[in-house]
Structures are given as structure tokens and as C-alpha cells.
Scaffold this motif. Structure first.
Motif, PDB file in Angstrom:
ATOM      1  N   ARG A   7       3.305  -2.622   8.700  1.00  0.00           N
ATOM      2  CA  ARG A   7       2.005  -3.489   8.660  1.00  0.00           C
ATOM      3  C   ARG A   7       0.977  -2.832   7.633  1.00  0.00           C
ATOM      4  O   ARG A   7       0.168  -3.616   7.055  1.00  0.00           O
ATOM      5  CB  ARG A   7       1.273  -3.985   9.775  1.00  0.00           C
ATOM      6  CG  ARG A   7       2.449  -4.803  10.653  1.00  0.00           C
ATOM      7  CD  ARG A   7       1.658  -5.272  12.077  1.00  0.00           C
ATOM      8  NE  ARG A   7       0.758  -6.328  11.805  1.00  0.00           N
ATOM      9  CZ  ARG A   7      -0.002  -6.795  12.818  1.00  0.00           C
ATOM     10  NH1 ARG A   7      -0.376  -6.040  13.846  1.00  0.00           N
ATOM     11  NH2 ARG A   7      -0.603  -7.898  12.511  1.00  0.00           N
ATOM     12  N   SER A   8       0.940  -1.684   7.802  1.00  0.00           N
ATOM     13  CA  SER A   8       0.057  -0.994   6.752  1.00  0.00           C
ATOM     14  C   SER A   8       0.384  -0.943   5.220  1.00  0.00           C
ATOM     15  O   SER A   8      -0.285  -0.919   4.228  1.00  0.00           O
ATOM     16  CB  SER A   8      -0.144   0.805   7.103  1.00  0.00           C
ATOM     17  OG  SER A   8       1.162   1.194   6.767  1.00  0.00           O
ATOM     18  N   ARG A   9       1.655  -1.689   4.911  1.00  0.00           N
ATOM     19  CA  ARG A   9       1.927  -1.705   3.596  1.00  0.00           C
ATOM     20  C   ARG A   9       1.637  -2.930   2.596  1.00  0.00           C
ATOM     21  O   ARG A   9       2.046  -3.006   1.664  1.00  0.00           O
ATOM     22  CB  ARG A   9       3.691  -1.651   3.628  1.00  0.00           C
ATOM     23  CG  ARG A   9       4.569  -0.469   4.309  1.00  0.00           C
ATOM     24  CD  ARG A   9       4.713   0.533   3.296  1.00  0.00           C
ATOM     25  NE  ARG A   9       5.401   0.113   2.107  1.00  0.00           N
ATOM     26  CZ  ARG A   9       6.905  -0.017   2.300  1.00  0.00           C
ATOM     27  NH1 ARG A   9       7.360   0.428   3.247  1.00  0.00           N
ATOM     28  NH2 ARG A   9       7.501  -0.257   1.231  1.00  0.00           N
ATOM     29  N   ARG A  10       0.588  -3.452   3.669  1.00  0.00           N
ATOM     30  CA  ARG A  10       0.157  -4.675   3.017  1.00  0.00           C
ATOM     31  C   ARG A  10      -0.651  -4.586   1.723  1.00  0.00           C
ATOM     32  O   ARG A  10      -0.354  -5.244   0.813  1.00  0.00           O
ATOM     33  CB  ARG A  10      -0.690  -5.495   3.789  1.00  0.00           C
ATOM     34  CG  ARG A  10      -1.889  -4.761   4.416  1.00  0.00           C
ATOM     35  CD  ARG A  10      -2.808  -5.622   5.569  1.00  0.00           C
ATOM     36  NE  ARG A  10      -3.857  -5.043   5.980  1.00  0.00           N
ATOM     37  CZ  ARG A  10      -3.788  -3.727   6.837  1.00  0.00           C
ATOM     38  NH1 ARG A  10      -2.734  -3.684   7.211  1.00  0.00           N
ATOM     39  NH2 ARG A  10      -4.942  -3.180   7.161  1.00  0.00           N
ATOM     40  N   VAL A  11      -1.007  -3.438   1.526  1.00  0.00           N
ATOM     41  CA  VAL A  11      -1.756  -2.933   0.292  1.00  0.00           C
ATOM     42  C   VAL A  11      -0.815  -2.968  -0.986  1.00  0.00           C
ATOM     43  O   VAL A  11      -1.339  -3.091  -1.886  1.00  0.00           O
ATOM     44  CB  VAL A  11      -2.516  -1.539   0.463  1.00  0.00           C
ATOM     45  CG1 VAL A  11      -3.414  -1.655   1.620  1.00  0.00           C
ATOM     46  CG2 VAL A  11      -1.591  -0.432   0.473  1.00  0.00           C
TER      47      VAL A  11
END
Length: 276
Positions: A7-11
Motif C-alpha cells: 500500500r505504500s507503493r501508491r506514490v
């Protein structure tokens, strides 16, 4: 790799406004779990196979491919629709057409409805799901789109919706109380066509001549031959096209022309009444 890490890969995703939702929808698809699971178990670790599939999907999304094509489905109204690259991805703004028709005619027991350029079948199936006694027909010029809309109708138990192939009215027979359409309405040189997501969708469902209004002109010209007296023609259109669409309807003899705005406050749909 855990849910939290993914979910932190959204950037990395192309659209910051939808990045968090995009990741969640891909995770739900890969894990075959409800969305609340992602929030309840952030440290859940994906299997090696699941992590590989997720990385592949993320790479395609980073390249701009729509999430609905990656997962093979999209939500519209209260329905889950199968999707594929032969049709546009159903959009929330198009729900305005369904909402408007239900507001105006939802209490009328019987209506004959034609959805022109149905794509996934979104508009026709949403109306049929809400109004079981309405006679709903849907057409598309694409054989692949017709097959997809029929598949959606069957999956939703709405086989009574008649889906057939026709280039607008060319193969249509009968008279209708409502003709509704989300036709192509983008100008041929519009820069939005190169945006992530849009560039993966079929140009034939997006572009309609130099000013984007060719399909709307064609439909409006022929619609009176298929509309009952007092029947209505309702279009989705571009946010800068409301005045032009109203003028096209007026020139074709339609009356009581009205425009409504989408969720973002942009003029998005225009309706006229057949006065012939």
C-alpha cells in the motif's frame, strides 16, 4: 511482502487522486479478500505467487493501464460489471444518466428504453435492475462489446435486456419512450486522449470528429423516427459542450431542453423532449 508495504507503493502510480484506491482494488483482486481485510490485517504477508502477480499488475498500472482492465471488472451503480479493452471503463459521472431517468420516470410502471452505444451494458443494466417492468434494449456497433454486455446481463440475472449489434439506429426496430446514450464526444486532437488510462481505451468509443459532436448530431437527427411523441433523448457529453448539445437538440425540434451537472459540478448531461 506485506499488505502495508504494498500500500505504500501508491506514490509510484500515475494518478495521485486514485492511487490508494487503485492499490486496494488490485490487492483485493489478487488476494480474493474483501477490502476491509486490508485494513484489519496490514501485516498479512502475500505468498510468493501473489507477490509476483501483484508486481506485474503494479507495473501495468504504473504504465497507465486502467485498473478495471487489470482486474477485469468495475463497479457501476449497484452492479459489478465485467470489463475488457473493447469498451470504455464505466465511470461514476455516467451514473447521472441513470439517476436522472429514475428521478423522472422511476415511478412509471412501464417504459420502452434504448441505450445506444451500450459498451459494458452499464446504463441499460442499471435501469433494468431498478425498473423490472421496463422493456430495456441496448445496442453497440462493436461485436466484442455486445458479447460483453450480454455476459454482464447473464451474470446479473438480467437476460431480459435485449442486447444486439447496431451502428446507432441502423439495425434498430421499434418505438421507444427513452433513448439514452453515452456516445463518443471527445475532440480528435484533445490532449486528454494521451492521459494514463484513457490512452488504453478504444478510440472509437472516445473520439467523434473535430469538435467531438459528430455522434451526437447523427443520433439527434435520427432519434425522432424512433421516439414516441413526448419521448426523451438523453446524452452524456463533455463539460464544455452543454450549449452546443442543447442547440443541436433544439435545431432538431426537441423541446424542454435541460442540462444537469456531474459530481464535480460540471455540465455533463442534456435531455430533450421529442415534439414531433
Amino acid at each position: 511482502m506485506t499488505i502495508s508495504q504494498l500500500r505504500s507503493r501508491r506514490v509510484e502510480l500515475p494518478d495521485p487522486d486514485t492511487a490508494a484506491l487503485d492499490i486496494d482494488l488490485l490487492l483485493v483482486h489478487v488476494l480474493q479478500k474483501p477490502r476491509y481485510f486490508l485494513h484489519a490485517y496490514p501485516e498479512f504477508e502475500l505468498s510468493a505467487e501473489q507477490a509476483t502477480v501483484m508486481e506485474q499488475l503494479l507495473a501495468r498500472r504504473i504504465a497507465g493501464e486502467p485498473v478495471a482492465y487489470l482486474t477485469g471488472e468495475a463497479e457501476f451503480w449497484s452492479l459489478t460489471l465485467a470489463t475488457d479493452p473493447s469498451t470504455l471503463v464505466p465511470r461514476p459521472d455516467t451514473e447521472l444518466l441513470v439517476e436522472w431517468l429514475l428521478e423522472e420516470y422511476g415511478d412509471t410502471p412501464e417504459k420502452r428504453v434504448l441505450d445506444l452505444g451500450t459498451g459494458t451494458g452499464a446504463i441499460a443494466l442499471a435501469l433494468a435492475s431498478e425498473c423490472p417492468r421496463w422493456q430495456v434494449s441496448a445496442v453497440d456497433q462493436s461485436a466484442q462489446a455486445v458479447a460483453l454486455a450480454r455476459r454482464n446481463a447473464t451474470a446479473l440475472g438480467l437476460e431480459r435486456v435485449c442486447v444486439s449489434r447496431s451502428d446507432w439506429f441502423d439495425q434498430v426496430v421499434g418505438e421507444f419512450d427513452i433513448v439514452v446514450s453515452n456516445p463518443p464526444y471527445i475532440e480528435a486532437d484533445d490532449a486528454h486522449l494521451q492521459r494514463p488510462g484513457v490512452c488504453f481505451e478504444p478510440a472509437s468509443a472516445l473520439v467523434s470528429g473535430a469538435d467531438g459532436l459528430d455522434a451526437i448530431r447523427q443520433i439527434t437527427r435520427r432519434a425522432p423516427d424512433f421516439l414516441a411523441p413526448g419521448g426523451v433523448l438523453l446524452f452524456e457529453h463533455g463539460y464544455r459542450q452543454a450549449e452546443s448539445v442543447a442547440a443541436i437538440l433544439r435545431a432538431a425540434g426537441f423541446s424542454r431542453i435541460e442540462t444537469r451537472s456531474d459530481l464535480g459540478g460540471n455540465p455533463r448531461a442534456t435531455m430533450g423532449v421529442n415534439s414531433h
